[in-house]
Scaffold this motif. Structure first.
Motif, PDB file in Angstrom:
ATOM      1  N   PHE A 186      -1.547 -12.328  11.331  1.00 51.12           N
ATOM      2  CA  PHE A 186      -1.366 -11.109  12.081  1.00 51.12           C
ATOM      3  C   PHE A 186      -1.583  -9.740  11.267  1.00 51.12           C
ATOM      4  N   PRO A 187      -1.945  -8.811  11.693  1.00 51.84           N
ATOM      5  CA  PRO A 187      -2.241  -7.629  11.057  1.00 51.84           C
ATOM      6  C   PRO A 187      -0.687  -7.307  10.254  1.00 51.84           C
ATOM      7  N   ALA A 188      -0.484  -6.876   9.009  1.00 54.36           N
ATOM      8  CA  ALA A 188       0.678  -6.719   8.373  1.00 54.36           C
ATOM      9  C   ALA A 188       1.331  -5.649   9.171  1.00 54.36           C
ATOM     10  N   GLU A 189       2.662  -5.803   9.215  1.00 55.16           N
ATOM     11  CA  GLU A 189       3.669  -4.746   9.672  1.00 55.16           C
ATOM     12  C   GLU A 189       3.701  -3.550   8.887  1.00 55.16           C
ATOM     13  N   GLN A 190       3.471  -2.397   9.480  1.00 50.12           N
ATOM     14  CA  GLN A 190       3.864  -1.230   8.287  1.00 50.12           C
ATOM     15  C   GLN A 190       5.042  -0.377   8.586  1.00 50.12           C
ATOM     16  N   ALA A 191       5.474   0.311   7.503  1.00 57.40           N
ATOM     17  CA  ALA A 191       6.543   1.356   7.671  1.00 57.40           C
ATOM     18  C   ALA A 191       6.306   2.319   6.841  1.00 57.40           C
ATOM     19  N   MET A 192       6.958   3.777   7.021  1.00 56.47           N
ATOM     20  CA  MET A 192       7.024   4.814   6.319  1.00 56.47           C
ATOM     21  C   MET A 192       8.425   5.082   5.686  1.00 56.47           C
ATOM     22  N   THR A 193       7.875   5.567   4.342  1.00 58.38           N
ATOM     23  CA  THR A 193       9.075   5.772   3.347  1.00 58.38           C
ATOM     24  C   THR A 193       8.707   6.819   2.524  1.00 58.38           C
ATOM     25  N   ILE A 230       3.442   1.889   3.792  1.00 59.93           N
ATOM     26  CA  ILE A 230       3.570   0.595   3.259  1.00 59.93           C
ATOM     27  C   ILE A 230       3.183  -0.549   4.143  1.00 59.93           C
ATOM     28  N   GLN A 231       2.786  -1.478   3.570  1.00 59.83           N
ATOM     29  CA  GLN A 231       2.797  -2.869   4.233  1.00 59.83           C
ATOM     30  C   GLN A 231       3.090  -4.035   3.367  1.00 59.83           C
ATOM     31  N   ARG A 232       3.138  -5.165   3.681  1.00 63.27           N
ATOM     32  CA  ARG A 232       3.443  -6.138   2.880  1.00 63.27           C
ATOM     33  C   ARG A 232       2.024  -7.098   3.089  1.00 63.27           C
ATOM     34  N   ALA A 233       1.326  -7.068   2.165  1.00 60.34           N
ATOM     35  CA  ALA A 233      -0.114  -7.903   2.317  1.00 60.34           C
ATOM     36  C   ALA A 233       0.116  -9.391   2.331  1.00 60.34           C
ATOM     37  N   GLY A 234      -0.420  -9.919   3.432  1.00 62.20           N
ATOM     38  CA  GLY A 234      -0.029 -11.200   3.782  1.00 62.20           C
ATOM     39  C   GLY A 234       1.352 -11.423   4.116  1.00 62.20           C
ATOM     40  N   ASP A 235       2.066 -10.323   4.528  1.00 65.42           N
ATOM     41  CA  ASP A 235       3.477 -10.304   4.527  1.00 65.42           C
ATOM     42  C   ASP A 235       4.495 -10.827   3.635  1.00 65.42           C
ATOM     43  N   VAL A 236       3.643 -10.396   2.258  1.00 68.21           N
ATOM     44  CA  VAL A 236       4.462 -10.741   0.925  1.00 68.21           C
ATOM     45  C   VAL A 236       4.335  -9.699   0.096  1.00 68.21           C
ATOM     46  N   ILE A 237       3.411  -9.468  -0.344  1.00 66.61           N
ATOM     47  CA  ILE A 237       3.253  -8.222  -1.449  1.00 66.61           C
ATOM     48  C   ILE A 237       3.261  -6.951  -1.039  1.00 66.61           C
ATOM     49  N   PRO A 238       4.454  -5.946  -1.251  1.00 67.58           N
ATOM     50  CA  PRO A 238       4.313  -4.878  -0.587  1.00 67.58           C
ATOM     51  C   PRO A 238       3.067  -4.107  -1.277  1.00 67.58           C
TER      52      PRO A 238
END
Length: 500
Positions: free
Chosen positions: A122-129, A195-203
């Motif tokens: 799925f598209p990586a989940e994103q967040a703001m910081t 930011i997102q975690r590429a492949g839900d792994v690497i930020p």
């Protein structure tokens, strides 16, 4: 009860508990979807096998379907994507599998991954910081690696506090070719970033929210000196392209503590000398205590047992104080450094002594010469046979005006590796370090007794995947002894492929 953030880590930690009652107390549940070795297949297909699990009392995913076309697969992917946030567990995508088990066996694996299954994320989940500061870390080869320290934020069930910024061009908003990324917007301390975690792994940083940039935020000035040793940090020029390297490197080499520690960690790593029990934590402890500065010092630790014991005891005491401060609880029995002991010390010394006669290719790789990985180290070992011969040729090559008049033409060894060898053996500071090391260890000669009458003699062989009865390195060495040429990838010249 305690709240857990990451389900995968929680489950893994629960299953690793030494006390099974602790594992039993955790509210763990799972969907059965695969199986290990069996004398017979549960059913002819993947789908029907999983349905068997349900008949046997296991829970299976109600979202599994059998599709007859690529369009059906994609449609179901989107249906699950729509339900993702409402599910009672985290998922990062779906997996498509060939249904017929016999076809699965025929298709097999490549590099440990099945050819008959593919993940659709799925598209990586994103967040703001916000970026609170930028630190510079120094790697084994002197690379200055910038890391952004972020205000903690949860992304995909994981708290993210750090993200790599790769190099100074990346910070400026440029890729390795000079083209703009993030719309050419640079990253500054104080910036609000997505930011997102590429492949839900690497930020990774996706974008900078320019509207929220503080008025006093200034462009980040990348250091031109090493933050650890103060030596100049330069960007090398590629002689062929005339372009600057994207990475800035410390020129301090052996006088740089950061490079020294990373070099020691590499020396004892699995692909190098593989000294069990001498991991990163112990390397840091012994280095900070002044017990090891170069690789040769590792082999004299047994002679300094009291100092080693004290260093380990002091580290344990510091860790106990940190736990005490974090928990707010005071220890009832505080043992002095002198009262502490380390039961694994004899085992550690034995592991060190067992590596006094390493394989030549492992030893060359362990030296940490830039651009020389495991494969190239094996080529050098096979070419020169002994460490003495490699040193002789290396020094003569370093002294020659034209290295090609000295260094032999070797398949797989190009100018980049030759230049790296010239730099290493032409550096007088490395002479004393290498001499001291060779007084402690005696690398075995690399001897290949080639068989000319074997069935693979003269053939080109490629190994892939994980082998069951030996490592790929051992398999490659065996193939070479039988007269085969081992290649790293499949080509028109490949005769045999051995898939693990």
């Amino acid at each position: 009860g305690q709240d857990y953030v990451n389900p995968r880590n929680t489950a893994a930690g629960s299953l690793r508990q030494k006390d099974p009652s602790v594992t039993a107390s955790r509210n763990l549940k799972f969907f059965a979807y695969a199986w290990g070795y069996t004398t017979a297949d549960p059913a002819p297909t993947q789908y029907d096998s999983v349905q068997k699990f349900a008949e046997w009392g296991f829970k299976i995913s109600p979202l599994m379907v059998r599709a007859k076309s690529a369009e059906e697969l994609i449609a179901h992917y989107h249906r699950i994507e729509e339900q993702r946030s409402a599910l009672g567990y985290d998922i990062d995508g779906v997996v498509y599998k060939v249904d017929q088990l016999e076809l699965q066996r025929r298709w097999g694996f490549v590099t440990g991954e099945p050819r008959w299954a593919v993940a659709h994320k799925f598209p990586a989940e994103q967040a703001m910081t916000t970026v609170q500061k930028i630190d510079i870390q120094v790697g084994r080869t002197g690379t200055l690696a910038p890391v952004a320290r972020l205000a903690p934020v949860t992304v995909g069930g994981v708290v993210v506090e750090n993200v790599t910024l790769h190099n100074e061009d990346y910070i400026k908003g440029l890729d390795s070719t000079g083209q703009p990324i993030r719309d050419g917007i640079d990253v500054r301390i104080g910036d609000t970033v997505v930011i997102q975690r590429a492949g839900d792994v690497i930020p990774q940083i996706v974008s900078v929210v320019i509207d929220k940039r503080p008025a006093d935020a200034v462009p980040y000035e990348f250091p031109h000196t090493c933050p650890i040793c103060g030596s100049p940090a330069t960007r090398e020029i590629n002689e062929k392209t005339g372009k600057e390297d994207s990475r800035r490197r410390c020129t301090g080499e052996l006088i740089c503590p950061a490079q020294a520690v990373e070099g020691l960690r590499h020396f004892v790593s699995r692909g190098a000398l593989d000294i069990e029990g001498l991991g990163a934590e112990n390397i840091d402890t012994f280095f900070n205590a002044g017990l090891i500065k170069t690789a040769a010092d590792i082999f004299t630790l047994r002679d300094r047992r009291p100092a080693v014991t004290r260093a380990l005891a002091e580290r344990r005491e510091e860790q106990a104080r940190q736990r005490e401060a974090a928990s707010g609880k005071t220890r009832k029995n505080v043992r002095s450094v002198e009262d502490r002991n380390y039961e694994g010390l004899d085992k550690l010394f034995a592991a060190i002594d067992s590596r006094r006669e390493p394989e030549l290719d492992r030893f060359i790789f362990a030296l940490g010469i830039r651009h020389i990985g495991e494969t190239t180290a094996a080529v050098l070992a096979r070419t020169f046979s002994t460490i003495e011969e490699l040193i002789r040729v290396g020094k003569e090559t370093a002294a020659a005006e034209d290295p090609h008049t000295v260094f032999p033409s070797v398949n797989g060894i190009g100018d980049t590796v030759i230049d790296a060898l010239r730099d290493f053996f032409g550096n007088e500071r490395n002479d004393d370090v290498l001499d001291a090391l060779l007084r402690q260890v005696k690398p075995k000669p690399y001897i290949v007794n080639v068989s000319t009458d074997s069935e693979v003699a003269g053939k080109t062989v490629v190994f892939t995947g994980s082998l069951e009865k030996m490592t790929r390195s051992e398999a490659k060495a065996m193939a070479e002894r039988l007269g085969a040429k081992v290649a790293g990838s499949v080509s028109a010249k490949t005769d045999l492929v051995v898939a693990g």
